[in-house]
Design a protein around this motif. Structure first.
Motif, PDB file in Angstrom:
ATOM      1  N   THR B   4       1.256   1.225   3.467  1.00  0.00           N
ATOM      2  CA  THR B   4       2.622   1.265   3.597  1.00  0.00           C
ATOM      3  C   THR B   4       3.425   2.893   4.385  1.00  0.00           C
ATOM      4  O   THR B   4       3.524   3.907   3.518  1.00  0.00           O
ATOM      5  N   VAL B   5       4.046   2.323   5.392  1.00  0.00           N
ATOM      6  CA  VAL B   5       4.585   4.170   5.548  1.00  0.00           C
ATOM      7  C   VAL B   5       6.291   4.450   5.523  1.00  0.00           C
ATOM      8  O   VAL B   5       6.405   3.523   6.362  1.00  0.00           O
ATOM      9  N   VAL B   6       6.831   4.713   4.588  1.00  0.00           N
ATOM     10  CA  VAL B   6       7.207   5.255   4.170  1.00  0.00           C
ATOM     11  C   VAL B   6       8.435   5.542   4.800  1.00  0.00           C
ATOM     12  O   VAL B   6       8.514   6.874   4.445  1.00  0.00           O
ATOM     13  N   ASN B   7       8.703   5.288   5.536  1.00  0.00           N
ATOM     14  CA  ASN B   7       9.648   6.448   6.690  1.00  0.00           C
ATOM     15  C   ASN B   7      11.057   7.014   6.230  1.00  0.00           C
ATOM     16  O   ASN B   7      12.221   5.789   6.447  1.00  0.00           O
ATOM     17  N   THR B   8      11.964   7.720   5.318  1.00  0.00           N
ATOM     18  CA  THR B   8      12.432   7.814   5.082  1.00  0.00           C
ATOM     19  C   THR B   8      14.386   8.101   5.838  1.00  0.00           C
ATOM     20  O   THR B   8      14.935   7.237   5.128  1.00  0.00           O
TER      21      THR B   8
END
Lengths: 319, 298
Positions: B4-8
């Motif tokens: 997962t790419v957690v883009n804040t």
């Protein structure tokens, strides 16, 4: 840590035993008789009497019950004796020593090229997310994974071998014998073998870097006013390496798989070509030995990968 | 290892409530190339289903007096050494590729999911036996295992499907094993067991629904790899046999005429590439759209 390694080694041993059982019994289900195939291909075909065939069968131990054959095979393995090839009429250990270095040469050169290129491409794509670099890497990696390696090989042979005549279309020479010829012969096989690796590596690296780049410590590093070089090298790159180690471990299997097809296209006398030829010749002894060696290398490299996680990420503890 | 790419920045952005289908569609087609992939797959499925009507010639009909004909109005891509129409063979090849792909994917998903859930649910000796066996199968590269099994079983479409299924099962088992282990800890499983629900019922009614989504994603992503492996086997000569037509063996057959008549090898390879590319794109788009961890992050 030490107890973890010992436990993994023991499980590895169990798995190798299972692999040997699968290989041994699967092969004996092969239809047809390897001796008859061998004789059909040899000169002595007409001259061999039934007694001689039976004598040959006894020589290979193929007349014994299957469990006895397995036990004998394992006993010989323990003594380092891989058996006598039915098709090549040669000691399999010697055959392996000839073939394995060829495959390793091809694989290691491919890995040495695909690893840095894949990491660089993935890193560049993630750091320049949404730009043309990113798009090229993303689309390129999808294409790289989708190209059938045998088709790519043929197209390279057609263009660079037949039409332009720049490169030899097949064969293998040891680099110690003739380094220049060896390198020229390897260019196309290595290219074919690397494409999928580069693509897979770049894809994994890109998503890994994107994940790390959003972590708080990277933001802190930026806000401290560090240069891009420092942030990327010291904070992002090192922390994005774990998935790469995983994919590196998996790609050992992929490289052996790729060598099966590539060695057949370019007539390279390595393990992959040996395996395919032995399957056609139903040479039990060689199929057993070559698949077992491949499986051992793959299982060992998976073990190394698992152990190296702790080195890349000290937070990982083994228990 | 979460992919997962957690883009804040975007997580904070609350999406307006929309229907689930609309959200799915929006995420699915976020990659523009997904439209292209979907079109390619639709064309391929259409071609495979209607091959007997679409192909201008029989894919095995020889006409030696017209061998190696160049592309013309009658033979769009010319003919091969035996005078068989190349274009018709490509059309029938789509049928072979898709049958092998879908059959292998569905059978291995069913077997793998069942084994993984059983191993995870019962644990103990059962899980050790199943999981170590899967580890052993994973010790082989997929193509080597498939090659070995195809050698044992013999070539032909049915045997290739069996060989590729055995080679694909371990992936599902691993995925479902991990999933079952985590789902098993939930209180509703305990509640089920406390009211005396049978194991089979608990697995089917309460664990399987959790497995469905990751299974579908894995199945779609696996299709490309399966078709690639099938072409590889056919290329090596241990895969599909006549009368079925395989793109992989068409590439191999064209080798002798590479210099004079490259289209024989070129065209089927492009077909393999298109199908594998499209399935991989669809698999990833489906993962983005279905995986709840990725929701609103892309």
């Amino acid at each position: 840590m030490v107890s973890y390694i010992i436990r993994r080694l023991l499980w590895g041993f169990v798995i190798v035993t299972l692999v040997s059982l699968i290989v041994f019994f699967a092969i004996r289900l092969l239809p047809g008789d390897p001796l008859l195939i061998f004789m059909a291909q040899s000169q002595e075909m007409g001259t061999m009497s039934l007694e001689q065939i039976e004598a040959l069968r006894a020589e290979y131990g193929l007349d014994k019950p299957i469990m006895v054959q397995y036990v004998n095979w394992v006993k010989d393995l323990m003594r380092g004796d891989l058996g006598l090839s039915i098709h090549y009429r040669e000691n399999v250990g010697k055959l392996m020593l000839e073939r394995l270095p060829v495959t390793l040469h091809l694989s290691l050169v491919s890995l040495a090229i695909s690893l840095p290129l894949g990491i660089l491409a993935g890193l560049a794509a993630a750091l320049r997310r949404g730009t043309w670099i990113d798009n090229v890497v993303v689309v390129g990696s999808y294409i790289g994974i989708a190209i059938p390696v045998f088709w790519l090989g043929y197209m390279l042979i057609l263009i660079f071998g037949l039409r332009l005549g720049w490169l030899p279309i097949a064969g293998y020479t040891s680099p110690f014998e003739n380094f220049w010829l060896s390198t020229r012969q390897l260019i196309m096989p290595v290219f074919c073998n690397s494409i999928a690796g580069i693509a897979g590596m770049a894809r994994q690296m890109r998503s890994s870097v994107l994940e790390v780049a959003n972590q708080d410590y990277v933001r802190t590093a930026w806000s401290k006013g560090l240069t891009e070089k420092a942030v990327v090298l010291r904070h992002i790159l090192k922390n994005s390496m774990i998935p790469i180690v995983t994919i590196l471990g998996m790609s050992i299997g992929g490289i052996f798989g790729g060598s099966v097809i590539i060695e057949n296209i370019f007539a390279i006398p390595g393990m992959g070509r040996l395996l395919v030829n032995s399957i056609f010749a139903q040479d039990y002894v060689v199929i057993q030995a070559s698949t077992l060696i491949m499986a051992c290398i793959i299982i060992a490299s998976n073990l190394l990968v698992d152990i190296s996680y702790g080195w890349f990420d000290p937070r990982i503890r083994y228990d | 290892m979460p992919e997962t790419v957690v883009n804040t920045e975007t997580v904070a952005e609350v999406q307006p409530r929309r229907s689930e289908w609309k959200r799915f569609r929006r995420v699915f087609f976020q990659r523009k190339v997904a439209i292209f992939a979907l079109i390619i797959i639709c064309i391929m499925i259409f071609t495979a289903v209607f091959a007997p009507w679409l192909a201008p010639y029989d894919p095995n009909e020889q006409n030696l007096s017209n061998s190696m004909a160049p592309p013309s109005r009658e033979h769009l891509l010319g003919t091969d050494r035996l005078g068989i129409d190349t274009f018709s063979r490509l059309i029938w090849g789509a049928r072979t590729a898709l049958i092998v792909g879908f059959a292998t994917a569905f059978i291995s998903a069913a077997i793998g999911t069942a084994l993984g859930m059983i191993a995870g649910y019962f644990g103990g000796v059962i899980s050790t036996v199943i999981m170590r066996f899967m580890d052993a199968l994973m010790g082989f590269p997929m193509i080597v295992l498939a090659l070995l099994l195809a050698g044992v079983l013999g070539s032909g479409m049915q045997n290739i499907i069996i060989a590729l299924t055995v080679a694909s099962v371990p992936g599902y088992v691993r995925l479902m094993y991990g999933m079952t282990l985590s789902v098993k800890e939930n209180d509703y499983i305990l509640a089920q067991r406390s009211i005396g629900s049978s194991s089979a019922r608990t697995i089917w009614k309460h664990i399987f629904p959790n497995a469905l989504q990751p299974m579908i994603v894995m199945l779609t992503s696996a299709l490309g790899g399966i078709i690639m492996a099938e072409s590889g086997l056919s290329f090596l000569g241990v895969g599909i046999t006549a009368p079925d037509v395989a793109w992989g063996s068409m590439v191999a057959d064209g080798f002798k005429y590479l210099q004079t008549y490259p289209i024989l090898s070129f065209a089927p390879g492009v077909c393999i590439m298109l199908v594998v590319f499209s399935f991989n794109i669809l698999g990833d788009s489906l993962r983005d759209a279905l995986d709840p961890r990725l929701r609103g992050t892309l």
